[in-house]
Motif scaffolding. Structure first.
Motif, PDB file in Angstrom:
ATOM      1  N   GLU A 169      88.504  -1.385 -12.988  1.00  0.00           N
ATOM      2  CA  GLU A 169      87.465  -2.417 -12.882  1.00  0.00           C
ATOM      3  C   GLU A 169      86.394  -2.015 -11.872  1.00  0.00           C
ATOM      4  O   GLU A 169      85.203  -2.167 -12.116  1.00  0.00           O
ATOM      5  N   LYS A 225      84.080   0.590 -13.313  1.00  0.00           N
ATOM      6  CA  LYS A 225      83.136  -0.018 -14.267  1.00  0.00           C
ATOM      7  C   LYS A 225      82.031  -0.790 -13.543  1.00  0.00           C
ATOM      8  O   LYS A 225      80.862  -0.660 -13.881  1.00  0.00           O
ATOM      9  N   SER A 248      83.105   3.547 -18.572  1.00  0.00           N
ATOM     10  CA  SER A 248      84.467   3.001 -18.520  1.00  0.00           C
ATOM     11  C   SER A 248      85.480   4.129 -18.495  1.00  0.00           C
ATOM     12  O   SER A 248      85.456   5.004 -19.360  1.00  0.00           O
TER      13      SER A 248
END
Length: 128
Positions: free
Chosen positions: A66, A69, A75
């Motif tokens: 996370e 990102k 990603s």
């Protein structure tokens, strides 16, 4: 596991530094960073760390993915999350391996990559 060799800071503001900081924040154990630049085309750095349990390994992996990102990076590819014995996070320039200690000892990636044989080329990261 090898003893601490020396701590070399990552380049300020780099993805590598952010990953090492996040692992430190998440209380990862035995964090090792192996520079691969010029030795392999897979990444510039390989980071290996342990979590105390599958739950901690999974939580660290999810949080790290996370954070990567949210930083604006592509990603990352994450493999091994359901079992969380060994989770691989491919963040492009940095590849992260998160293990439960027993699994890490079995695969011994540090030895496979020659950790400790050339002290100037491989570094143990984190608090001493």
């Amino acid at each position: 596991m090898p003893d601490t060799i020396e701590t070399i800071p990552a380049e300020p503001g780099s993805l590598h530094e952010m990953i090492l900081q996040q692992l430190d924040d998440d209380q990862a154990q035995d964090v090792v960073s192996i520079p691969l630049e010029g030795k392999s085309s897979i990444a510039d750095h390989m980071v290996i760390a342990s979590g105390r349990s599958t739950r901690q390994v999974a939580a660290m992996a999810q949080k790290l993915a996370e954070k990567i990102k949210h930083r604006g990076e592509p990603s990352p590819r994450v493999e091994g999350l359901p079992a969380a014995d060994w989770v691989l996070i491919d963040a492009g320039d940095v590849v992260v391996h998160l293990f439960r200690p027993e699994v890490r000892g079995f695969y011994n990636l540090e030895r496979m990559w020659g950790f400790g044989e050339e002290p100037d080329a491989k570094r143990k990261m984190g608090s001493a």
